[in-house]
Design a protein around this motif. Structure first.
Motif, PDB file in Angstrom:
ATOM      1  N   ASN A 314       1.884   5.614  -1.457  1.00 12.99           N
ATOM      2  CA  ASN A 314       3.079   6.125  -2.117  1.00 12.99           C
ATOM      3  C   ASN A 314       3.553   5.118  -3.159  1.00 12.99           C
ATOM      4  N   ALA A 315       3.781   5.575  -4.388  1.00 13.50           N
ATOM      5  CA  ALA A 315       4.134   4.680  -5.495  1.00 13.50           C
ATOM      6  C   ALA A 315       5.406   3.891  -5.205  1.00 13.50           C
ATOM      7  N   GLU A 316       6.419   4.553  -4.664  1.00 12.58           N
ATOM      8  CA  GLU A 316       7.682   3.884  -4.381  1.00 12.58           C
ATOM      9  C   GLU A 316       7.519   2.843  -3.279  1.00 12.58           C
ATOM     10  N   ARG A 317       6.743   3.213  -2.254  1.00  8.63           N
ATOM     11  CA  ARG A 317       6.488   2.262  -1.167  1.00  8.63           C
ATOM     12  C   ARG A 317       5.711   1.052  -1.670  1.00  8.63           C
ATOM     13  N   LYS A 323       7.513  -6.005  -4.254  1.00  5.50           N
ATOM     14  CA  LYS A 323       8.746  -6.800  -4.344  1.00  5.50           C
ATOM     15  C   LYS A 323       8.830  -7.808  -3.207  1.00  5.50           C
ATOM     16  N   SER A 324       8.451  -7.392  -2.004  1.00  3.32           N
ATOM     17  CA  SER A 324       8.491  -8.305  -0.852  1.00  3.32           C
ATOM     18  C   SER A 324       7.489  -9.441  -1.026  1.00  3.32           C
ATOM     19  N   ILE A 325       6.347  -9.148  -1.630  1.00  2.66           N
ATOM     20  CA  ILE A 325       5.347 -10.183  -1.898  1.00  2.66           C
ATOM     21  C   ILE A 325       5.911 -11.206  -2.876  1.00  2.66           C
ATOM     22  N   PRO A 339       6.416  -8.012  -9.597  1.00  2.00           N
ATOM     23  CA  PRO A 339       6.028  -6.843  -8.792  1.00  2.00           C
ATOM     24  C   PRO A 339       5.054  -5.913  -9.499  1.00  2.00           C
ATOM     25  N   ALA A 340       5.247  -5.670 -10.788  1.00  2.00           N
ATOM     26  CA  ALA A 340       4.354  -4.765 -11.521  1.00  2.00           C
ATOM     27  C   ALA A 340       2.927  -5.305 -11.549  1.00  2.00           C
TER      28      ALA A 340
END
Length: 363
Positions: A314-317, A323-325, A339-340
């Motif tokens: 899922n793209a949002e997930r 982001k967490s990484i 993030p990107a």
């Protein structure tokens, strides 16, 4: 073995050394607190207990299956204080627990890396939790490597060890290439990279055959080459002066921690795929990427998201995971990873794994 890279510890390497464990550690006292991987208790505890009984020494074996954490360590520290020294027998997680306990109670500590292929087997750093590393000021007092025990170990443990060592190699390489701290020491770092590349090549050349030898419980030149290569690479993870892989450049660790949030299995399952993600971020040439993909696949390791149990991307997930990484403050080059960039690298790594298998089937 290249002794120059090993810690200033008593280093014992041979076949059947676990059977001599009590005699080896006697100089540190007659009472041993042994932390052993739960997978090894059934097959190894009797042999070790007999060793201590024959030597007139005392040991207590603690079965450990939990991930290394402050809670686990604090629970074991009280019992460990009654003993003269700490012995860790098993994989990286078990050795991390033993190292942290020994540090807390200022006890001598002996490490018996049962599969040898862990940076915990050689290093000064313990992975206490996802976001917590402990750095120690001294080496283990003794390192015992039993090559026959390694040959007798369950094959998946050895495969995972090789996988982990390859991830360590690529994290070191990235750190050397991009760390501003070592940019003024290019000659020394070029030499370090050359040596590491030599041992990395030996892993690729001998790794698959070594696994076949372990399936037959055989100690062969190929297996010993792999053992030595893993020891060298893993200790280099902590021994290269001026280089802090854990703090800033542990991209593979960060990606594993992030991907583990998308599934229930332990993070070690993602190491090979996370390694491919790092190589994508580095923009390495296609031939190197496919060489690594081929080696991982021959060892039966995951190279696609679906191989690690992630099928519904899922793209949002994925953005949340990226982001967490990035929140782990992992750097690449002289900047923190965005993030990107993580999302793009994960998707590209997955596509490369699929492309490799399509091309392999077409041959």
């Amino acid at each position: 073995m290249d002794r120059a890279v090993l810690p200033k510890s008593t280093y014992i390497y041979g076949a059947g050394e676990i059977g001599n464990l009590a005699e080896h550690v006697k100089k540190y006292g007659a009472k041993s607190f042994i932390i052993m991987d739960s997978l090894l208790v059934e097959t190894m505890s009797q042999k070790i207990s007999s060793s201590f009984k024959n030597a007139g020494s005392i040991c207590e074996i603690v079965d450990v299956s939990e991930t290394c954490s402050r809670e686990v360590v604090n629970r074991l520290v009280k019992a460990a204080k009654k003993f003269d020294h700490i012995i860790g027998i098993g994989n990286g997680n078990t050795l991390d627990i033993a190292t942290e306990i020994a540090y807390q109670i200022s006890s001598p500590f002996i490490i018996v890396p049962f599969i040898t292929f862990t940076n915990a087997s050689c290093g000064l750093c313990s992975d206490i939790s996802v976001k917590d590393y402990a750095i120690y000021a001294r080496d283990p007092d003794m390192i015992i490597v039993d090559k026959q025990a390694i040959a007798d170990a369950p094959v998946p443990l050895i495969v995972k060890g090789i996988e982990s060592t390859l991830s360590v190699y690529f994290e070191i390489r990235a750190a050397i290439r991009y760390s501003s701290k070592v940019s003024s020491r290019t000659d020394i770092m070029s030499f370090e990279l050359m040596r590491l590349k030599k041992y990395y090549g030996r892993l690729l050349e001998n790794g698959v055959q070594a696994i076949k030898d372990v399936e037959k419980n055989l100690v062969t030149p190929q297996l010993e080459t792999v053992i030595r290569a893993c020891l060298y690479i893993n200790y280099s993870y902590h021994s290269i002066e001026g280089l802090s892989v854990h703090n800033q450049y542990a991209v593979i660790h960060a990606v594993c921690n992030g991907l583990s949030q998308m599934k229930s299995e332990m993070k070690e399952e993602e190491i090979s795929f996370a390694t491919i993600v790092l190589l994508v971020l580095e923009n390495v040439n296609t031939s190197e990427l496919f060489e690594v993909l081929s080696f991982f696949w021959e060892l039966g390791l995951p190279i696609r998201l679906e191989d690690i149990g992630i099928r519904d991307v899922n793209a949002e997930r994925m953005k949340q995971i990226a982001k967490s990484i990035c929140e782990q403050k992992t750097m690449f080059g002289n900047q923190y990873i965005k993030p990107a960039e993580i999302v793009a690298a994960i998707i590209t790594a997955d596509s490369l794994g699929m492309q490799y298998l399509i091309e392999k089937e077409a041959k």
